[in-house]
Structures are given as C-alpha cells and as structure tokens.
Design an enzyme around this catalytic site. Structure first.
Site, PDB file in Angstrom:
ATOM      1  N   ASP A 309     -51.506   8.199  42.569  1.00 35.73           N
ATOM      2  CA  ASP A 309     -51.555   6.757  42.664  1.00 35.73           C
ATOM      3  C   ASP A 309     -50.723   6.112  43.428  1.00 35.73           C
ATOM      4  OD1 ASP A 309     -52.685   4.521  41.538  1.00 35.73           O
ATOM      5  OD2 ASP A 309     -51.145   4.364  39.844  1.00 35.73           O
ATOM      6  N   THR A 311     -49.553   2.441  43.011  1.00 36.69           N
ATOM      7  CA  THR A 311     -48.422   1.349  42.129  1.00 36.69           C
ATOM      8  C   THR A 311     -47.810   2.084  41.204  1.00 36.69           C
ATOM      9  OG1 THR A 311     -50.244  -0.479  42.572  1.00 36.69           O
ATOM     10  CG2 THR A 311     -48.709  -0.708  40.972  1.00 36.69           C
ATOM     11  N   ASP A 553     -48.991   6.823  36.710  1.00 38.21           N
ATOM     12  CA  ASP A 553     -48.267   6.448  35.498  1.00 38.21           C
ATOM     13  C   ASP A 553     -49.075   5.360  34.526  1.00 38.21           C
ATOM     14  OD1 ASP A 553     -48.633   4.406  37.207  1.00 38.21           O
ATOM     15  OD2 ASP A 553     -46.669   3.361  37.064  1.00 38.21           O
TER      16      ASP A 553
END
Length: 813
Positions: A309, A311, A553
């Site tokens: 990912d 961000t 996350d």
C-alpha cells in the site's frame, strides 16, 4: 432510550443499558466472559513433552541401554544426543515463545466498551455477555451482538461468508464475530462471547480459518517416510547378521548392531529445523516483528513479489493539511469539514488531519451522514439549509470521483496529485443525500466544488533503501493504493520503484477481463484500487506462479492481506488488518521488511544445507549396513566411531551452518534437491568405507589382532568422503566457514592421532598400509559421488523430458 424490538433480531431487545461493575463481575463469575484459548505458541509442558518424548530419543534410549549392558560405556557417548536434542530444542522454543508472547501482548487491539461508569478500553478477553461494545471503521468485531445505534455503519463479512460486498447494518442487525467494520461506527450489545461466539465456533470446526501449511515440513516428513521404509528391512537384516551371524561374542555383536542402527536415524534434521525456525522468530522479534505463525517464515523465503500500500506504508503514518484552496466565498467551509470529520466514529489519517486543521471550529448541524469507505472514496453529511432549499448536502472525497472529467477543479487536483500530494474535494448541493441502499454510487447530482483540501504526505525515510534492496534481490514491487493514480505514481517514483511514475488508474481495469492479469504483471503502480481489486491483483500474481507478500495497514487491505501468501500488517494499522496478517511490523517501519524476507531465506536455505548433511549420513549408514548384512561380515565400526564422525562432520558444523547468513531465494522442489545432493554422497561414502574394509581384511588379515586396524581403515575412508561432503555443503566459502571446516578437521585429527584420543575412540592407524588403503578408497568414494550425481541428473533429466513430451502431446489432443 425506550426498548425497541426488531423482528430481524429474533425478538432481542435493543435497549442501550450499560452494565454496572457488579453486573460485569456477576457475568464473569458465571463464565459469561469472552475467554478463548488463544496462544501464540505451545505451553511449557507441551514444549517439554514435544522435545523430550520423541521417536528419535526413544530409539536412542533403547540403543543406549543395550550398550550399557555390554559394559562398553564409551560406546554409549551417542546417548548424550538424547540430552542435547531435548535441551537445545526446548531452550530455543522457550525463548521464541517468550518473544512471541511479549510481542503479541503489544500487538493486541483493545475493545472500547460502554459501561455504567463511562466509556473505556479493555482487553477483548474482558468483554462479558450484554456489554455494549463500540466499533468503528477498521475494527474487527470481537464478539457476536445486536446493533443498537449506527452511523453509516457497513460490515464486511467476506472473511466469514465469502460475500465481497459490505452490508449496511442498522439497529437490530445481528453481527458476527470475525467480520470487520468497512465504514462508519456503531454500538452493539454482546449476545455471544467466548467459545459461543461465531468466529470461535467456526475456528473450532476448521471451516474458514485455514491452518497454515508448510512445504518444508511436508518435505522433511516425506524424506523421513522414505528413510523409515528403508530402515525396517535393513534393520532386520542387520540384527540377524550381527546377533545370529556372530554369536561367538554377543557383546561385539551388540556393538556392531548399535553402530549400524544409530547413524541410520537422521536425529538432527528435525531438531535443526526447529532450532532454525525458533532462532528466526527471535531475530525478527528483536526487530519488533511479530510472526503469528511459524510457516510464514518459510513462505518469506519464497517471496518474489511484494505488493505494498502507499499511505501509511511507503509514506509516514500521519498527515497534515498543507493548504485549503477555497473555491467559493462560503464561510461554512470549515464548519462543513468539521461536521464530516466528527461524524466519523474512527477517523482515518486524512480525516484526522482535517479535524486537526479545523480544531474547535463549530460544526454544521447534521441530520444524517454517510461514512467514508475505501470502495466509495467519499464521505458526506446532510444538513438543514440556510437558503430556499430545505436541506443541503456536503460531500468530501476524491476529486476524480466527485467531479466530471474535464472540470477545471479536477484538472487542478490532478496537477497537485502529480506532485505526490493527496487532494480531497469538498463539494455541496442543495439536495438530500440519496438512500444509501439505492443502486448507483449514492452521490447526489449537481455537486459544486467549494474547496480543495491539500494534504502533505512524506515518503518514509527508509522506503527508498527497502525498495532498492528488493530490486537487488530480484523481488518485484507493486504499489497498490486507493489514492489518485498520479499521486501514487509520484510517491512510487520518489521511492525508486521501477516504472513507478507510470501508474495505472484501476478504474480502467476489470478483474473479469482477459487483459487484467497481463496488466497486473506488466505494471508496477496502481491507483484508485478498490479492496476487491487488491485481492484480485494478488490472485492474478499467484496465478502466474508468483509468491506474493502483501503489506498494508487499513481496512481496505484486509482482503488482500488474507489471501496473499504472506500478509504483513503495520502495527499501527487497523485491528482487522493485524488480525488477518501472518506478520505484524510493530515499529511500522517498511525498512524492517527486507530483514524479514532475508530471515526467511536464511532459515530455509540453511535447513536445506543441513538436511543434506544428515541425509548423507543416513544413506551411507543404510547402504553400508545392507552391504555388510548381505555379505555376512562383521560391521566395521564401533558406536564410538559413529559418534565421532557425527560430531565433526555433521552435528557441530550443522549447528553453525543452520544459523549462517543466506540470501538465496528458496525454490520449490526441496525434497528433490536434498536427495540430489545427499544420495551421491551417501553412495560414495558407503562404497569407500566398505571397499576399504574388505581390502584391509584381505591385506592385513581377519584375525582378532587386526580387527581394530581394519575397522580403523574403513573409518578413515568414510571420514575422508564425509569431510568432502561437508566442504561442498559449506560453499560458497567465507573466512568463518573455512575456519569452521578447519576446526572440525583439526578436532578429528586430535581425536584419532593423539595417544589419548586413539585409545578412547579405539582407532589404530599405525600401519601405513591401512592409511594408504583408506586414502585410496576415500579418493575413489569422492569420484563415485561425482559419477553418481551425473548419472542421477541424467536420469532425472530424461524422465523430465519424457513427462514434458507426454504433457505436450496431451495438450495438443
């Protein structure tokens, strides 16, 4: 609040009546608490039993007792392996258990609960029946329950049911533990806790939660099965030959029997595997990396593509509002931002930055709201209007989702995103929000942009170094993000991802399209990816034969994290992401990931090395015992000879080699490669020793006076080949490996050439003829090893080509 009964809730009341401390204590006392037996590792008692009461230790104990009965106590030195095998395994596993337990405690996500004395955070195990639990986006549902109040509450039950679409859950909806919150927030009352909860029942039935498999363990079990098949007939022949064939001296017959049987057992293979795994857990634990299941270490060694990912993974956790470009003269912009942000039960990083920006600014009065979700990529509130309209709606989200293509504001936002900035558009319309259950995207028509919120996101300092490591190790990188494709491309390029600037807008990709898999393989950066697309991308790579690690996350990463070969979650990520991942980086550092992959490679590569050593010993022991039994000659070795060979050519060097650095990526075919290396060495060692023994008996005699000399000749020939195998396994050479091999050779020379050593270990090499015979057959054994390896590879190549031709013919038909 009055009691409300909903038919869909099975007649259960949805009254919001927080429990008092006395009621909590009463429920805990009667066993209505959320207590589930969940451990990161075995208990101390299980560790002791698993390491002490093993099949190998049982065999060794019987052999040890037999030797004690003969009175040749020095020949019982192999009995020390019972203690070594048990203690080393126990010590390493206990260390790993303590590390795992400590890290698991740090990784636990608390539950927010509302009780009579207020809202507080408690351990999930402290929840009791009828507790009011508060959850928000990214949380995993810890217990079963009935929704009491909800704000834009969407539940993703795909981990349990396989349904990919989140469910809009209002008051009265029955929640199942194990699902997670995709958007919004809610309060629900616990109706089933502990072993009665849905997820606990499901796990008990082994329905959805899979037990991780291990190719390595399966390979070792397969090898041990082969060994067991060979041991039974050879063992019976050896017993007959040694006991009944040489009954004139039962004590020497028993010594020969034990010397033949003991080395057939690959006693250190399982031990070294367990030790290497445990040490890997400990090393990763020191880097604040929680390994939630041991086979994950093995899979890490095979990873050849990392999907990450953007961000919170490549960029730093926190964001801040760098600027707000006001596009309309409207004093309510900050109030609208405050209203949207405060409507979220658990703001994501962007919303948290906006709330920090607006501070204590008063918010608009909210009539209804729609929480942010990764699939929609926007959030909204509906408020009373100040003008002629009855209501107005404010929507905050991705500009390329809210605004039409060609719009000047969208063009401006795309330019900002190309610089690596995260941009959100605030829009409004004099209309109510559509019914969230209606078809379509749920957006009101006629949205007018009022502001652009520009968020700063900084690349993690360690990200570029980690990306460079993976490039050097030939591990592919795919950046998969829900953010604007231009922003993803800018960050990917800054991090050094190959061709990262050329990011693909995933809205142009259809997972059901024939071109989807090819596009995923060819490109390295993707923006505007939905959670289901992330999972489809993981599946596409796996379908191409890739071993995929997925890092993330957020709640939007959960599906991909679960289906990846190795899911890696950030410690600060959502509880749902941590729950489905096999590894958790508690320090949130992307730079830890290269160490994680390297540790997996070290463990598996070194296990393959030591497996070759142990199986070479097993094979030459079986072959030698078979040759001796068929030709009805006494077994050439004493147990103390076998122990000495095991110490210096296998046991001690294997321990160090199992813990050495190793960066080679693991490949499939563990069993074939180990047997390819071990079988030729076993054949060469067995023939060298047997040939030297027969020649020594012919040249030096077969009497009682020359028995020790002929035995020593066979012993030395075997030692020469065994050390050659050790040298080949230790390659490529490093100074410490040269020192290790030199120390082992030196130790062996001390044991057999010094007066004390030769007396203790019953070695007699005073006759030069014995040394010459041993050296000649040792050299011949090395030559046999090369010839056998070439022959086996030729046979394997021919079989492979024949199979490929058959498959090609079958494919044409």
């Amino acid at each position: 609040m009055a009691d409300r009964i909903y038919p869909g809730a099975g007649g259960i009341t949805t009254a919001r009546a927080p429990l008092t401390a006395a009621e909590v204590a009463e429920r805990r006392a009667r066993g209505d608490a959320n207590v589930i037996e969940s451990r990161t590792s075995r208990s101390f008692g299980e560790i002791f039993r698993a390491n002490a009461f093993t099949r190998v230790n049982g065999i060794y104990l019987v052999m040890f007792l037999l030797i004690l009965g003969t009175g040749y106590f020095i020949d019982g030195l192999f009995g020390l392996l019972i203690i070594v095998n048990s203690v080393v395994g126990m010590v390493q596993e206990v260390r790993a258990k303590r590390m795992l337990d400590r890290l698991a405690l740090l990784s636990k996500a608390p539950a927010r609960v509302e009780r009579a004395d207020g809202v507080s955070e408690v351990d999930v195990e402290e929840l009791v029946q009828d507790d009011i639990v508060l959850v928000a986006a990214g949380d995993q549902i810890p217990v079963d329950g009935i929704v009491l109040d909800a704000t834009g509450f969407e539940v993703d039950e795909s981990l349990l049911t396989g349904e990919s679409e989140p469910v809009l859950a209002g008051p009265g909806y029955e929640l199942k533990s194990g699902s997670f919150v995709a958007a919004g927030s809610a309060a629900f009352r616990a109706t089933a806790v502990g072993e009665h909860a849905y997820a606990a029942r499901l796990a008990k039935e082994a329905s959805e939660f899979r037990k991780p498999t291990s190719q390595l363990r399966a390979g070792i079990d397969q090898i041990l099965k082969y060994v067991t098949w060979a041991l039974i007939p050879v063992g019976v022949l050896t017993i007959v030959n040694q006991i009944w064939g040489h009954a004139e001296d039962w004590r020497n017959a028993v010594r020969g029997l034990v010397a033949a049987l003991v080395p057939m057992v690959p006693e250190g293979l399982v031990l070294m595997t367990s030790v290497a795994m445990a040490v890997g857990v400990i090393r990763l634990g020191r880097r604040n990396c929680l390994v939630q299941d041991l086979p994950a270490i093995e899979q890490l060694a095979r990873v050849d593509v990392v999907c990450t990912d953007k961000t919170g993974t490549l960029t730093e956790d926190g964001m801040r509002v760098g600027a707000v470009e006001r596009l309309a003269d409207d004093a309510r912009i900050d109030a609208a931002l405050a209203a949207i942000g405060r409507a979220e039960g658990k703001p994501n990083a962007s919303m948290a930055a906006i709330l920090e920006y607006v501070g204590d600014a008063p918010a608009l009065t909210v009539q209804t709201s729609v929480a942010f979700s990764s699939a929609r990529k926007w959030a909204a509130v509906q408020c009373p209007a100040t003008g002629a309209a009855a209501v107005e709606s404010w929507v905050l989200g991705a500009p390329d989702v809210l605004l039409p293509e060609g719009d000047a504001v969208r063009t401006r936002s795309d330019a900002l995103a190309a610089e690596g900035l995260r941009v959100l558009a605030l829009t409004r319309v004099d209309a109510a929000l559509p019914d969230p259950e209606a078809s379509g995207d749920g957006l009101p028509a006629g949205l007018v942009p009022t502001a652009l919120v520009i968020l700063d996101q900084r690349l993690r300092a360690e990200a570029s170094g980690a990306i460079a490591y993976f490039a050097q190790q030939d591990v592919g990188i795919k950046v998969i993000s829900g953010d604007n494709a231009a922003a993803v491309g800018a960050i990917a390029a800054e991090a050094g991802v190959p061709n990262g600037r050329d990011a693909v807008d995933a809205r142009t990709l259809d997972p059901d399209s024939a071109h989807f898999d090819a596009e995923v393989r060819a490109r390295t950066a993707f923006g505007r990816v939905t959670p289901t697309q992330k999972r489809a991308m993981v599946h596409a790579l796996q379908g191409d034969g890739r071993v995929v690690a997925m890092t993330g996350d957020g709640v939007n990463d959960v599906l991909a994290l679960k289906d990846a070969d190795v899911g890696v979650a950030m410690g600060s990520g959502s509880p749902a992401a941590r729950a489905v991942s096999r590894i958790v980086l508690l320090d949130n550092s992307f730079a830890t990931l290269p160490h994680v992959v390297a540790e997996g490679r070290r463990v598996i590569g070194n296990i393959e090395r030591v497996a070759t050593l142990f199986l070479t010993k097993t094979l030459y022991s079986i072959l030698l015992a078979l040759l001796v039994a068929v030709t009805a000659v006494p077994f050439p070795f004493f147990p103390r000879h076998v122990t000495l060979i095991a110490w210096f050519t296998i046991g001690i060097p294997a321990f160090f080699l199992a813990l050495a650095p190793n960066t080679a990526r693991a490949q499939d075919g563990f069993v074939r490669r180990v047997l390819d290396a071990a079988v030729p060495g076993g054949i060469g060692a067995a023939l060298a020793s047997y040939g030297a023994y027969l020649t020594a008996r012919a040249v030096l005699g077969t009497g009682h006076d020359t028995a020790k000399l002929t035995s020593s000749t066979a012993f030395l020939a075997l030692v020469i080949v065994a050390f050659f195998v050790l040298i080949t396994v230790a390659r490529p050479f490093r100074p410490w490996k040269i020192a290790l091999v030199g120390a082992m050779i030196g130790g062996m020379l001390v044991a057999i050439l010094t007066p004390l050593g030769s007396r203790i270990f019953d070695v007699d090499l005073h006759d030069a003829r014995a040394v010459l015979i041993a050296c000649a057959f040792g050299a011949a054994g090395i030559g046999v090893r090369y010839a056998a390896r070439a022959l086996l590879r030729a046979v394997y190549g021919a079989v492979t080509r024949r199979r490929q031709r058959r498959e090609a013919v079958a494919g044409q038909q």
